[in-house]
Design an enzyme around this catalytic site. Structure first.
Site, mmCIF file in Angstrom:
data_model
loop_
_atom_site.group_PDB
_atom_site.id
_atom_site.type_symbol
_atom_site.label_atom_id
_atom_site.label_comp_id
_atom_site.label_asym_id
_atom_site.label_seq_id
_atom_site.Cartn_x
_atom_site.Cartn_y
_atom_site.Cartn_z
ATOM 1 N N HIS A 220 -58.852 1.033 15.784
ATOM 2 C CA HIS A 220 -58.370 -0.278 15.362
ATOM 3 C C HIS A 220 -58.364 -1.202 16.572
ATOM 4 C CE1 HIS A 220 -54.522 1.596 16.670
ATOM 5 N NE2 HIS A 220 -54.119 0.358 16.927
ATOM 6 N N HIS B 238 -56.176 -3.103 18.302
ATOM 7 C CA HIS B 238 -55.022 -3.455 19.126
ATOM 8 C C HIS B 238 -55.386 -3.296 20.600
ATOM 9 C CE1 HIS B 238 -51.618 -2.953 15.915
ATOM 10 N NE2 HIS B 238 -52.110 -4.171 15.937
ATOM 11 N N HIS C 152 -53.230 7.920 19.969
ATOM 12 C CA HIS C 152 -52.123 8.369 20.810
ATOM 13 C C HIS C 152 -52.045 9.883 20.641
ATOM 14 C CE1 HIS C 152 -50.481 4.355 21.775
ATOM 15 N NE2 HIS C 152 -50.926 4.039 20.563
ATOM 16 N N TYR D 254 -42.642 -2.628 11.355
ATOM 17 C CA TYR D 254 -43.283 -3.423 10.314
ATOM 18 C C TYR D 254 -42.317 -3.728 9.169
ATOM 19 C CZ TYR D 254 -47.901 -2.084 12.245
ATOM 20 O OH TYR D 254 -48.996 -1.882 13.042
ATOM 21 N N ASP E 217 -54.246 -1.624 23.050
ATOM 22 C CA ASP E 217 -54.233 -0.320 23.715
ATOM 23 C C ASP E 217 -55.384 0.581 23.289
ATOM 24 O OD1 ASP E 217 -52.974 -0.332 21.231
ATOM 25 O OD2 ASP E 217 -51.628 1.321 21.718
ATOM 26 N N HIS E 218 -56.302 0.050 22.478
ATOM 27 C CA HIS E 218 -57.467 0.832 22.063
ATOM 28 C C HIS E 218 -58.766 0.037 22.192
ATOM 29 C CE1 HIS E 218 -54.400 3.528 20.708
ATOM 30 N NE2 HIS E 218 -53.895 2.577 19.939
ATOM 31 N N HIS F 2 -51.850 0.808 9.480
ATOM 32 C CA HIS F 2 -51.414 0.430 10.830
ATOM 33 C C HIS F 2 -52.003 -0.930 11.190
ATOM 34 C CE1 HIS F 2 -49.809 1.220 14.819
ATOM 35 N NE2 HIS F 2 -50.957 0.807 15.320
#
EC number: 3.5.2.6
Length: 290
Positions: A105, A107, A246, A212, A109-110, A181
């Site tokens: 996805h 975000h 993660h 969320y 951190d990826h 997510h």
């Protein structure tokens, strides 16, 4: 405030990986900070004959080497580009050898270093339409976190559909949409080998919903239904080995070296645990609304 926002946005209540005194963590960004383990460099860790974890101790970035070039699945934080290229070099992969980047996805951190990796390698990016839009915005105007976790924007070169396959060097990567997510969340599956025997690898996206609004979310009205479908999707994946963005979510411990996957979850166990947590979060939200 910025640290608190990111903690809600990205941290998914995972155990931190052990850091190594031999490696200095990558620097934090000025805009927001993350757990140091997300920035703790590590040497390439072999997952299968052609699949390697080359990210950090708490962020997955998978390198798949083929006779016709390499594929990278996720890149971690924006400041990880040089670390990834160094680990590719250690595996004999030059920048020109990197042909394709796939995302779980979009975000920070990826997908954080995708723009820099594209510039330095010429690799193409394949993503679904939802991830492509968020990637092009550099994570801004996120459905849940607004502009709190942005990164350098990048363009996708190919839009993929659910169930679409991409073949590189004889290895077939299949996209499985698992919205929740993020609306663009995706699992990728492929078959590698271990000691010459086939092994089906599933790289399944996060199933968490950190902070969320689950019910009546004006920007994501079908969120609950999407999560339910995604739990079922993950349970049905071809899955001898499960990895997640993660690692702690699937009980991997990259710092453990050869025993990194000793306690790894199955796809079914991962989905079951995530759904149980989701149900608890939903019940708490419902109770709080009364």
């Amino acid at each position: 405030m910025r640290s608190t926002l990111l903690a809600f946005a990205l941290a998914v209540a995972l155990p931190a990986a052990h850091t190594s005194a031999a490696e200095v963590p990558l620097p934090q960004l000025r805009a927001y900070t993350v757990d140091a383990s997300w920035l703790q460099p590590m040497a390439p860790l072999q997952i299968a004959d052609h699949t390697w974890q080359i990210g950090t101790e708490d962020l997955t970035a998978l390198l798949v080497q083929t006779p016709d070039g390499a594929v990278l699945l996720d890149g971690g934080m924006p400041q990880m580009a040089s670390h990834l290229l160094d680990n590719m070099k250690a595996r004999g992969v030059t920048p020109r050898d990197l042909r394709l980047i796939l995302l779980s996805h979009a975000h920070a951190d990826h997908a954080g270093p995708v723009a820099e990796l594209k510039r330095r390698t010429g690799a193409k990016v394949a993503a679904n339409a939802e991830s492509a839009v968020l990637l092009a915005r550099g994570g801004s105007d996120d459905l849940h976190f607004g502009d709190g976790i942005t990164y350098p924007p990048a363009n996708a070169d190919r839009i993929v559909m659910d169930g679409e396959v991409i073949t590189v060097g004889g290895i077939v990567f299949t996209a499985h949409f698992m919205a929740g997510h993020t609306p663009g969340s995706t699992a990728w599956t492929w078959t590698d080998t271990r000691n010459g025997k086939p092994v089906r690898i599933a790289y399944a996206d996060s199933l968490s919903a950190p902070g969320y609004q689950l019910q009546g979310n004006p920007r994501y009205p079908h969120l609950i239904e999407d999560y339910r479908r995604s739990f079922a999707t993950v349970r049905a994946l071809p899955c001898d080995v499960l990895l997640t963005p993660h690692p702690g979510a699937s009980n991997w411990d990259y710092a453990a070296g050869a025993r990194a996957g000793a306690k790894a979850l199955t796809c079914k166990a991962y989905a079951d645990a995530a759904e149980q947590k989701f149900d608890g979060q939903l019940a708490k939200e419902t109770a709080g609304a009364r």
